[in-house]
Design a protein around this motif. Structure first.
Motif, PDB file in Angstrom:
ATOM      1  N   ARG A   1      53.547  47.832  48.097  1.00 11.68           N
ATOM      2  CA  ARG A   1      53.041  46.480  48.367  1.00 11.68           C
ATOM      3  C   ARG A   1      51.567  46.504  48.756  1.00 11.68           C
ATOM      4  NH1 ARG A   1      58.421  45.532  50.551  1.00 11.68           N
ATOM      5  NH2 ARG A   1      57.726  46.272  52.583  1.00 11.68           N
ATOM      6  N   HIS A   2      51.173  47.556  49.479  1.00 11.16           N
ATOM      7  CA  HIS A   2      49.774  47.667  49.892  1.00 11.16           C
ATOM      8  C   HIS A   2      48.847  47.694  48.675  1.00 11.16           C
ATOM      9  CE1 HIS A   2      46.251  48.971  52.196  1.00 11.16           C
ATOM     10  NE2 HIS A   2      46.054  49.866  51.247  1.00 11.16           N
ATOM     11  N   TRP A   3      49.127  48.564  47.708  1.00  9.83           N
ATOM     12  CA  TRP A   3      48.220  48.700  46.565  1.00  9.83           C
ATOM     13  C   TRP A   3      48.289  47.504  45.634  1.00  9.83           C
ATOM     14  CZ3 TRP A   3      44.633  51.555  48.081  1.00  9.83           C
ATOM     15  CH2 TRP A   3      44.875  52.681  48.857  1.00  9.83           C
ATOM     16  N   LEU A   4      49.495  46.917  45.522  1.00  8.31           N
ATOM     17  CA  LEU A   4      49.583  45.685  44.734  1.00  8.31           C
ATOM     18  C   LEU A   4      48.687  44.608  45.331  1.00  8.31           C
ATOM     19  CD1 LEU A   4      53.320  45.215  43.746  1.00  8.31           C
ATOM     20  CD2 LEU A   4      51.376  44.987  42.209  1.00  8.31           C
ATOM     21  N   ALA A   5      48.773  44.420  46.642  1.00  5.36           N
ATOM     22  CA  ALA A   5      47.987  43.368  47.288  1.00  5.36           C
ATOM     23  C   ALA A   5      46.492  43.681  47.227  1.00  5.36           C
ATOM     24  CB  ALA A   5      48.441  43.187  48.734  1.00  5.36           C
ATOM     25  N   GLN A   6      46.146  44.969  47.395  1.00  5.07           N
ATOM     26  CA  GLN A   6      44.740  45.383  47.332  1.00  5.07           C
ATOM     27  C   GLN A   6      44.110  45.032  45.987  1.00  5.07           C
ATOM     28  OE1 GLN A   6      42.397  47.642  49.074  1.00  5.07           O
ATOM     29  NE2 GLN A   6      43.459  46.891  50.886  1.00  5.07           N
ATOM     30  N   THR A   7      44.885  45.107  44.938  1.00  6.43           N
ATOM     31  CA  THR A   7      44.331  44.848  43.601  1.00  6.43           C
ATOM     32  C   THR A   7      44.510  43.393  43.191  1.00  6.43           C
ATOM     33  OG1 THR A   7      44.717  47.118  42.928  1.00  6.43           O
ATOM     34  CG2 THR A   7      44.477  45.504  41.174  1.00  6.43           C
ATOM     35  N   LEU A   8      45.706  42.845  43.448  1.00  8.14           N
ATOM     36  CA  LEU A   8      45.962  41.486  42.955  1.00  8.14           C
ATOM     37  C   LEU A   8      45.246  40.426  43.788  1.00  8.14           C
ATOM     38  CD1 LEU A   8      49.690  41.732  41.794  1.00  8.14           C
ATOM     39  CD2 LEU A   8      47.594  42.037  40.454  1.00  8.14           C
ATOM     40  N   GLY A   9      44.971  40.704  45.052  1.00  7.88           N
ATOM     41  CA  GLY A   9      44.191  39.761  45.861  1.00  7.88           C
ATOM     42  C   GLY A   9      42.836  39.457  45.218  1.00  7.88           C
ATOM     43  N   PRO A  10      42.037  40.499  44.932  1.00 12.01           N
ATOM     44  CA  PRO A  10      40.768  40.257  44.237  1.00 12.01           C
ATOM     45  C   PRO A  10      40.924  39.622  42.853  1.00 12.01           C
ATOM     46  CG  PRO A  10      40.749  42.418  45.261  1.00 12.01           C
ATOM     47  CD  PRO A  10      42.130  41.879  45.455  1.00 12.01           C
ATOM     48  N   VAL A  11      42.017  39.920  42.152  1.00 13.31           N
ATOM     49  CA  VAL A  11      42.226  39.282  40.842  1.00 13.31           C
ATOM     50  C   VAL A  11      42.358  37.771  41.038  1.00 13.31           C
ATOM     51  CG1 VAL A  11      43.859  39.030  38.919  1.00 13.31           C
ATOM     52  CG2 VAL A  11      43.233  41.321  39.723  1.00 13.31           C
ATOM     53  N   GLU A  12      43.104  37.367  42.073  1.00 13.29           N
ATOM     54  CA  GLU A  12      43.263  35.938  42.354  1.00 13.29           C
ATOM     55  C   GLU A  12      41.899  35.276  42.618  1.00 13.29           C
ATOM     56  OE1 GLU A  12      46.154  34.256  42.286  1.00 13.29           O
ATOM     57  OE2 GLU A  12      45.465  32.341  43.119  1.00 13.29           O
ATOM     58  N   GLN A  13      41.069  35.943  43.407  1.00 16.95           N
ATOM     59  CA  GLN A  13      39.723  35.410  43.688  1.00 16.95           C
ATOM     60  C   GLN A  13      38.908  35.264  42.411  1.00 16.95           C
ATOM     61  OE1 GLN A  13      37.399  37.607  46.661  1.00 16.95           O
ATOM     62  NE2 GLN A  13      39.317  38.275  47.582  1.00 16.95           N
ATOM     63  N   ARG A  14      39.023  36.264  41.562  1.00 16.14           N
ATOM     64  CA  ARG A  14      38.269  36.258  40.318  1.00 16.14           C
ATOM     65  C   ARG A  14      38.728  35.116  39.418  1.00 16.14           C
ATOM     66  NH1 ARG A  14      33.385  38.048  39.226  1.00 16.14           N
ATOM     67  NH2 ARG A  14      33.229  39.450  37.453  1.00 16.14           N
ATOM     68  N   LEU A  15      40.048  34.874  39.371  1.00 18.26           N
ATOM     69  CA  LEU A  15      40.584  33.778  38.551  1.00 18.26           C
ATOM     70  C   LEU A  15      40.050  32.443  39.056  1.00 18.26           C
ATOM     71  CD1 LEU A  15      44.297  34.931  38.146  1.00 18.26           C
ATOM     72  CD2 LEU A  15      42.502  34.944  36.384  1.00 18.26           C
ATOM     73  N   ALA A  16      39.936  32.319  40.394  1.00 17.77           N
ATOM     74  CA  ALA A  16      39.386  31.087  40.963  1.00 17.77           C
ATOM     75  C   ALA A  16      37.927  30.924  40.526  1.00 17.77           C
ATOM     76  CB  ALA A  16      39.501  31.124  42.480  1.00 17.77           C
ATOM     77  N   ALA A  17      37.170  32.029  40.627  1.00 11.25           N
ATOM     78  CA  ALA A  17      35.742  31.963  40.272  1.00 11.25           C
ATOM     79  C   ALA A  17      35.555  31.622  38.796  1.00 11.25           C
ATOM     80  CB  ALA A  17      35.078  33.302  40.598  1.00 11.25           C
ATOM     81  N   LEU A  18      36.472  32.096  37.959  1.00  6.45           N
ATOM     82  CA  LEU A  18      36.341  31.858  36.520  1.00  6.45           C
ATOM     83  C   LEU A  18      36.999  30.542  36.089  1.00  6.45           C
ATOM     84  CD1 LEU A  18      37.105  35.500  35.258  1.00  6.45           C
ATOM     85  CD2 LEU A  18      34.882  34.349  35.141  1.00  6.45           C
ATOM     86  N   GLY A  19      37.640  29.854  37.041  1.00  3.31           N
ATOM     87  CA  GLY A  19      38.262  28.564  36.723  1.00  3.31           C
ATOM     88  C   GLY A  19      39.455  28.665  35.798  1.00  3.31           C
ATOM     89  N   ALA A  20      40.282  29.714  35.975  1.00  6.70           N
ATOM     90  CA  ALA A  20      41.448  29.889  35.104  1.00  6.70           C
ATOM     91  C   ALA A  20      42.473  28.784  35.335  1.00  6.70           C
ATOM     92  CB  ALA A  20      42.087  31.252  35.377  1.00  6.70           C
ATOM     93  N   GLY A  21      43.164  28.395  34.282  1.00  5.76           N
ATOM     94  CA  GLY A  21      44.237  27.405  34.376  1.00  5.76           C
ATOM     95  C   GLY A  21      45.568  28.065  34.057  1.00  5.76           C
ATOM     96  N   ASP A  22      46.225  27.601  32.978  1.00  8.88           N
ATOM     97  CA  ASP A  22      47.497  28.234  32.592  1.00  8.88           C
ATOM     98  C   ASP A  22      47.278  29.677  32.143  1.00  8.88           C
ATOM     99  OD1 ASP A  22      49.090  26.099  33.163  1.00  8.88           O
ATOM    100  OD2 ASP A  22      49.408  25.482  31.079  1.00  8.88           O
ATOM    101  N   PHE A  23      46.094  29.923  31.602  1.00  8.24           N
ATOM    102  CA  PHE A  23      45.741  31.276  31.165  1.00  8.24           C
ATOM    103  C   PHE A  23      44.305  31.557  31.600  1.00  8.24           C
ATOM    104  CE2 PHE A  23      48.476  29.320  27.823  1.00  8.24           C
ATOM    105  CZ  PHE A  23      49.657  29.986  28.160  1.00  8.24           C
TER     106      PHE A  23
END
Lengths: 215, 215
Positions: free
Chosen positions: A131-153
């Motif tokens: 769970r630690h490594w999943l969160a370490q990587t997927l947390g920043p992915v979520e931020q990046r998706l926000a910055a890029l304005g991702a929607g359904d994809f």
């Protein structure tokens, strides 16, 4: 085409998605990682490195999931897994390769076995590690998706990024990660799993799955 | 171009090699991973994910090493990092992405810190861990090079594979791995380090290196 795969392996799952998006037909040959079939002589004759997935096409064998996806993209360009613009291609690869390089190894069964057998860690410690490594990587992915304005994809249609993301979210659910902080990834997951190319690639729909129903 | 890098980071090293092969000029901005500079507010403003390398070009920032290399290959195609044929391209990527996905995470400083701080492992156990995963991945790479008949390089000229391999062999030497069983990789390493594009990218030649001489 023939795909040697294990239903729950995230690299097998990602190659199934890519093949489905490309509209390619393939037969699944299950390899049971739990019993160590991948290390047996019969499978070593197919893949000396002893891992899945292996894609067999016209007698040739391809055995590194991200390189297989690049090969598919060049060999079967339509429909594409990457957008046409160089900046968008970079962003899709940044996220996909970020997940592949940061998460593949620590979440691998081989590494879990090492933690247990060589470092004497119990299952609770291994679950925390996961769970630690999943969160370490997927947390920043979520931020990046926000910055890029991702929607359904990430972009207009699902491609390389979604191909790599969806199997990791499956892993995250298996290991009881809290997905609440990641609404953008959950939205993408829902949109993808509603598509037959993703749904058909799901672990529960594989011939070696002990489950029969969709999740 | 500006490259935020740490002299001993293997992902920084691989991007330096790729930039040098492409003949691109860049200024190095050192980021000290030992003191945690990458996690400080100043660097987070540059890379919210807190890692190196970061390549800055025309005000844009690129921060995943394998995606940076793909971007460079598309943006600056000459000289190429990949051969023209699809099968050769697959083989170069198989080995490069195999190393990147299998080794990046377990050898990462973050993971070493977790082993030490969360799992209570001492330096000897961490060193064994490091050598174990290096050997697990580089052993099969050596076999693959034999099967493909590699000489001084995987193909005619050094490219993606060598860009990723050479920094891992540097790591292997640092952690006192036994390189004797890997003559093909040692031959490739010697051939590459004799080339200025590789020699100039070496950790010992970086502005933040405590060393002054070539190894």
């Amino acid at each position: 085409m023939r795909l040697y795969a294990y239903y729950r392996s995230s690299t097998s799952y990602r190659v199934r998605i890519a093949l489905n998006i490309k509209g390619l037909h393939y037969d699944i040959v299950p390899v049971d990682l739990r019993t160590g079939e991948q290390r047996g002589a019969a499978f070593r004759a197919i893949n000396p490195f002893g891992g899945v997935p292996v894609l067999e096409v016209d007698g040739r064998r391809y055995m590194q999931s991200m390189a297989i996806i690049d090969w598919l993209e060049e060999r079967y360009p339509d429909p594409p897994l990457l957008p046409p613009g160089p900046e968008e291609r970079y962003h899709a690869r940044e996220l996909a390769l970020g997940i592949a390089t940061e998460l593949h190894a620590p979440l691998n069964l081989r590494v879990q076995h090492y933690l247990k057998n060589e470092l004497g860690q119990n299952q609770a410690a291994i679950d925390r590690w996961y769970r630690h490594w999943l969160a370490q990587t997927l947390g920043p992915v979520e931020q990046r998706l926000a910055a890029l304005g991702a929607g359904d994809f990430l972009f207009d249609t699902p491609g390389l990024f979604e191909t790599v993301l969806i199997p990791q979210l499956y892993n995250a659910r298996r290991f009881a990660c809290d997905l609440d902080p990641w609404p953008r990834m959950r939205r993408i997951e829902a949109a993808c799993l509603a598509l037959p190319v993703f749904a058909m690639a799901h672990p529960d729909r594989q011939p070696d799955s002990p489950q029969e129903a969709m999740p």
